[in-house]
Design an enzyme around this catalytic site. Sequence first.
Site, mmCIF file in Angstrom:
data_model
loop_
_atom_site.group_PDB
_atom_site.id
_atom_site.type_symbol
_atom_site.label_atom_id
_atom_site.label_comp_id
_atom_site.label_asym_id
_atom_site.label_seq_id
_atom_site.Cartn_x
_atom_site.Cartn_y
_atom_site.Cartn_z
ATOM 1 N N HIS A 1 0.852 -1.479 -0.216
ATOM 2 C CA HIS A 1 0.237 -0.007 -0.093
ATOM 3 C C HIS A 1 0.283 1.360 -0.476
ATOM 4 O O HIS A 1 0.546 2.482 -0.720
ATOM 5 C CB HIS A 1 -0.962 -0.168 0.898
ATOM 6 C CG HIS A 1 -2.297 -0.904 1.049
ATOM 7 N ND1 HIS A 1 -2.173 -2.217 1.610
ATOM 8 C CD2 HIS A 1 -2.934 -1.402 0.584
ATOM 9 C CE1 HIS A 1 -2.813 -3.488 1.460
ATOM 10 N NE2 HIS A 1 -4.125 -2.615 0.873
ATOM 11 N N HIS B 1 -2.047 -5.594 -6.547
ATOM 12 C CA HIS B 1 -2.218 -6.767 -5.119
ATOM 13 C C HIS B 1 -4.195 -7.284 -5.688
ATOM 14 O O HIS B 1 -4.941 -6.305 -5.859
ATOM 15 C CB HIS B 1 -2.101 -6.392 -4.331
ATOM 16 C CG HIS B 1 -2.741 -5.500 -3.382
ATOM 17 N ND1 HIS B 1 -2.594 -3.884 -3.765
ATOM 18 C CD2 HIS B 1 -3.816 -5.487 -2.433
ATOM 19 C CE1 HIS B 1 -2.956 -3.820 -2.606
ATOM 20 N NE2 HIS B 1 -4.085 -3.825 -2.359
ATOM 21 N N CYS C 1 -14.567 -6.254 2.637
ATOM 22 C CA CYS C 1 -13.294 -5.906 1.605
ATOM 23 C C CYS C 1 -12.158 -6.567 2.604
ATOM 24 O O CYS C 1 -12.284 -6.849 3.996
ATOM 25 C CB CYS C 1 -13.597 -5.068 1.359
ATOM 26 S SG CYS C 1 -14.992 -3.729 1.307
ATOM 27 N N HIS D 1 -8.130 -8.766 1.314
ATOM 28 C CA HIS D 1 -7.243 -9.629 0.612
ATOM 29 C C HIS D 1 -6.839 -11.434 0.431
ATOM 30 O O HIS D 1 -7.102 -11.477 1.611
ATOM 31 C CB HIS D 1 -5.618 -9.576 0.726
ATOM 32 C CG HIS D 1 -6.020 -7.899 0.615
ATOM 33 N ND1 HIS D 1 -5.768 -6.632 1.953
ATOM 34 C CD2 HIS D 1 -5.427 -6.583 -0.237
ATOM 35 C CE1 HIS D 1 -6.124 -5.582 1.802
ATOM 36 N NE2 HIS D 1 -5.600 -5.439 0.231
ATOM 37 N N GLU E 1 -14.764 -10.902 9.407
ATOM 38 C CA GLU E 1 -15.768 -9.150 9.789
ATOM 39 C C GLU E 1 -16.844 -9.476 10.505
ATOM 40 O O GLU E 1 -17.542 -8.635 11.141
ATOM 41 C CB GLU E 1 -15.734 -8.418 8.731
ATOM 42 C CG GLU E 1 -14.270 -8.708 8.287
ATOM 43 C CD GLU E 1 -14.328 -7.692 6.977
ATOM 44 O OE1 GLU E 1 -15.204 -6.252 7.417
ATOM 45 O OE2 GLU E 1 -12.760 -7.681 6.015
ATOM 46 N N GLU F 1 -4.136 2.061 -1.985
ATOM 47 C CA GLU F 1 -4.887 1.353 -2.437
ATOM 48 C C GLU F 1 -4.730 0.642 -4.322
ATOM 49 O O GLU F 1 -5.295 1.747 -4.976
ATOM 50 C CB GLU F 1 -6.565 0.788 -2.166
ATOM 51 C CG GLU F 1 -6.787 0.272 -0.860
ATOM 52 C CD GLU F 1 -6.824 -0.752 -0.306
ATOM 53 O OE1 GLU F 1 -5.871 -1.319 -1.153
ATOM 54 O OE2 GLU F 1 -7.034 -1.181 0.459
ATOM 55 N N GLU G 1 -5.466 -2.379 -6.502
ATOM 56 C CA GLU G 1 -6.132 -3.251 -6.228
ATOM 57 C C GLU G 1 -6.787 -3.746 -7.553
ATOM 58 O O GLU G 1 -7.824 -3.929 -8.356
ATOM 59 C CB GLU G 1 -7.139 -3.291 -4.783
ATOM 60 C CG GLU G 1 -6.756 -3.187 -3.601
ATOM 61 C CD GLU G 1 -8.006 -3.432 -3.375
ATOM 62 O OE1 GLU G 1 -7.344 -3.933 -1.974
ATOM 63 O OE2 GLU G 1 -9.075 -3.478 -2.851
#
Length: 174
Positions: A23, A29, A64, A66, A84, A109, A111
Amino acid sequence: MEKVILVNEHDEELGEMEKIEAHEKALLHRAISVFIFNQKGEMLLQQRALKKYHSGGLWTNACCSHPRPGEDVAAAATRRLKEELGFETAIQKQFTFTYKSPFENGLTEHEFDHVFIGTYDGAIHPNADEVKDFCYKSMHDIAFNLNNQSNKYTSWFKIAFPRIMEWWKVQPLN
């Protein structure tokens, strides 16, 4: 130390890197985003915990995150939904998109985001380290709020929402 999967614009793996470093360097990513609807067709929104490393206190989709190195995107989406918001439900991948969004704290970010959609009407048990608050809202209310108070929503939500709205319009619940 949490790592992300570095990818190119075709989502081909290039390696892995510690999440904060990726980041800081704004490197592309792999990411996942999950959108959940109830049987009324309302979307589940979460308000990110204030102590998140960026976008704290902003409203966004159900979750959200990764995928971990070696982890399938669908498995990551299911795992993060449970971590979460404390529940599991069937989800299906709908589309991908790429975005780049810099933040005031110097992080960016960048992504390649895999978007999943599911339905759920049961109990929600949010993780206080991740989620400050949550609610279900109608798509029309969300669209109105995005037009009038867009600063209260995450950058990726604002990008994904129009595509989610197109998907939602053709669903049998509407």
